[in-house]
Scaffold this motif. Structure first.
Motif, PDB file in Angstrom:
ATOM      1  N   ARG A 114     -97.119  16.028  -5.100  1.00 11.43           N
ATOM      2  CA  ARG A 114     -97.346  14.650  -4.684  1.00 11.43           C
ATOM      3  C   ARG A 114     -96.134  13.794  -5.012  1.00 11.43           C
ATOM      4  NH1 ARG A 114    -101.598  15.194  -1.231  1.00 11.43           N
ATOM      5  NH2 ARG A 114    -103.374  16.200  -2.254  1.00 11.43           N
ATOM      6  N   PRO A 115     -95.728  12.892  -4.120  1.00 15.07           N
ATOM      7  CA  PRO A 115     -94.543  12.070  -4.397  1.00 15.07           C
ATOM      8  C   PRO A 115     -94.823  11.036  -5.475  1.00 15.07           C
ATOM      9  CG  PRO A 115     -95.601  11.351  -2.377  1.00 15.07           C
ATOM     10  CD  PRO A 115     -96.312  12.609  -2.805  1.00 15.07           C
ATOM     11  N   ASP A 116     -93.757  10.624  -6.143  1.00 13.11           N
ATOM     12  CA  ASP A 116     -93.865   9.530  -7.099  1.00 13.11           C
ATOM     13  C   ASP A 116     -94.081   8.212  -6.358  1.00 13.11           C
ATOM     14  OD1 ASP A 116     -93.433   8.550  -9.963  1.00 13.11           O
ATOM     15  OD2 ASP A 116     -91.950   7.362  -8.857  1.00 13.11           O
ATOM     16  N   TRP A 117     -93.417   8.079  -5.211  1.00 19.07           N
ATOM     17  CA  TRP A 117     -93.573   6.898  -4.367  1.00 19.07           C
ATOM     18  C   TRP A 117     -93.128   7.248  -2.956  1.00 19.07           C
ATOM     19  CZ3 TRP A 117     -89.197   4.028  -2.422  1.00 19.07           C
ATOM     20  CH2 TRP A 117     -87.959   4.481  -2.884  1.00 19.07           C
ATOM     21  N   ILE A 118     -93.330   6.344  -2.010  1.00 19.28           N
ATOM     22  CA  ILE A 118     -92.997   6.592  -0.607  1.00 19.28           C
ATOM     23  C   ILE A 118     -92.079   5.483  -0.104  1.00 19.28           C
ATOM     24  CG2 ILE A 118     -93.920   6.755   1.737  1.00 19.28           C
ATOM     25  CD1 ILE A 118     -96.474   7.944   0.492  1.00 19.28           C
ATOM     26  N   ALA A 119     -90.972   5.877   0.498  1.00 16.03           N
ATOM     27  CA  ALA A 119     -90.017   4.940   1.100  1.00 16.03           C
ATOM     28  C   ALA A 119     -90.283   4.868   2.600  1.00 16.03           C
ATOM     29  CB  ALA A 119     -88.589   5.407   0.833  1.00 16.03           C
ATOM     30  N   VAL A 120     -90.246   3.650   3.158  1.00 19.09           N
ATOM     31  CA  VAL A 120     -90.565   3.453   4.574  1.00 19.09           C
ATOM     32  C   VAL A 120     -89.534   2.527   5.215  1.00 19.09           C
ATOM     33  CG1 VAL A 120     -92.227   2.475   6.209  1.00 19.09           C
ATOM     34  CG2 VAL A 120     -93.040   3.854   4.285  1.00 19.09           C
ATOM     35  N   ASP A 121     -89.005   2.967   6.349  1.00 18.01           N
ATOM     36  CA  ASP A 121     -88.138   2.139   7.194  1.00 18.01           C
ATOM     37  C   ASP A 121     -88.888   1.945   8.500  1.00 18.01           C
ATOM     38  OD1 ASP A 121     -86.147   0.865   8.567  1.00 18.01           O
ATOM     39  OD2 ASP A 121     -84.768   2.572   8.627  1.00 18.01           O
TER      40      ASP A 121
END
Length: 301
Positions: A3-10
């Protein structure tokens, strides 16, 4: 995948891109869709995001999501108010989106605005500028961001001092496919010498732009100007005219171009003809570095 630590979105007008990020800022997975801001109602943003990143989410914890781009426009998920320059490219507070799903907490990066000497705004590019500065915090110079609406941002002492937008990309798209010039621009070929000639003409006599544009049509009819030469000269005319107007930003300055594709290469080529050896930074690298910095701000670091 862990599982990711957080998610980056563009999240732009036409596309949505997301990266699952590790705690040390590395992307461990990525996904994209055509669910851009331009085709979504405000209540459709959360479902579009969940459709893309749902498999990454942990049902037992809240995953932070940090987003930049047109998702924060007035017509987006929720408006993230502009920050007025001069200011750092990123700064608190980020805007919290009204997500209902308890597995996500979405923060949106605000864009930048300028009232003088001319009104201007940007969304998404400020995050790329922050990414450039993440690799060189003490750097002063100008960041060129080619695109549908290209930007030139003056950076000094860690702040965006001023910037200017140009509709060059949008004009090229319309002129080459929707105007009378389209009849002479079929295909996908390219002529570098025609591009260089167009840049020179656009820079030397920008006030003649609209007349030189029609010359492309006339030369096609009277002299058989090939489509690849017509298309390349059109691009050169528009970019050359932009460079003439943006001269105060790049002349004698250290220039970084954000982008690694064909368009960024054309800007680098046009600047090289003016004696400017611009450095190129990959757009994805810049946006991820900027979103990582925004993540730290959202977390209060």
């Amino acid at each position: 995948m862990d599982r990711p630590d957080w998610i980056a979105v563009d999240w732009g007008t036409s596309r949505l891109r997301a990266w699952a990020m590790s705690a040390d800022g590395r992307p461990v997975a990525q996904a994209e869709s055509e669910q851009g801001m331009g085709g979504l109602a405000p209540d459709a943003f959360e479902p579009a995001l969940l459709a893309l990143v749902g498999p990454w989410l942990d049902p037992d914890r809240v995953t932070p999501v940090v987003a930049c781009g047109m998702v924060g426009a007035r017509q987006g998920w929720i408006e993230a108010a502009y920050r007025a320059v001069p200011c750092p490219p990123l700064g608190p507070p980020l805007t919290r989106a009204p997500a209902r799903d308890p597995r996500i907490a979405v923060s949106i990066v605000p864009g930048l605005s300028q009232a003088r000497p001319s009104a201007d705004v940007m969304r998404g590019e400020e995050t790329q500028v922050a990414g450039v500065l993440a690799a060189a915090p003490d750097w002063d110079g100008v960041v060129c961001l080619p695109g549908t609406h290209s930007k030139w941002a003056e950076v000094s002492a860690g702040e965006v001092v001023s910037f200017r937008s140009f509709m060059t990309g949008e004009m090229f798209a319309w002129l080459s496919t929707g105007s009378v010039l389209r009849h002479g621009m079929a295909g996908t070929g390219w002529d570098e010498r025609a591009f260089d000639s167009g840049v020179s003409d656009g820079m030397s006599r920008p006030e003649w732009l609209t007349a030189r544009l029609f010359t492309l049509r006339a030369e096609g009819l009277l002299a058989g100007l090939p489509p690849d030469a017509a298309r390349a000269r059109l691009s050169g005319l528009l970019i050359g005219t932009e460079l003439a107007a943006a001269r105060a930003w790049w002349l004698g300055r250290d220039v970084v171009i954000v982008g690694e594709g064909t368009l960024a290469g054309l800007y680098a080529r046009a600047l090289r003809a003016q004696g400017i050896a611009a450095r190129q930074v990959a757009a994805e690298d810049a946006v991820l570095a900027g979103l990582t910095r925004a993540r730290a701000l959202a977390a209060g670091a």
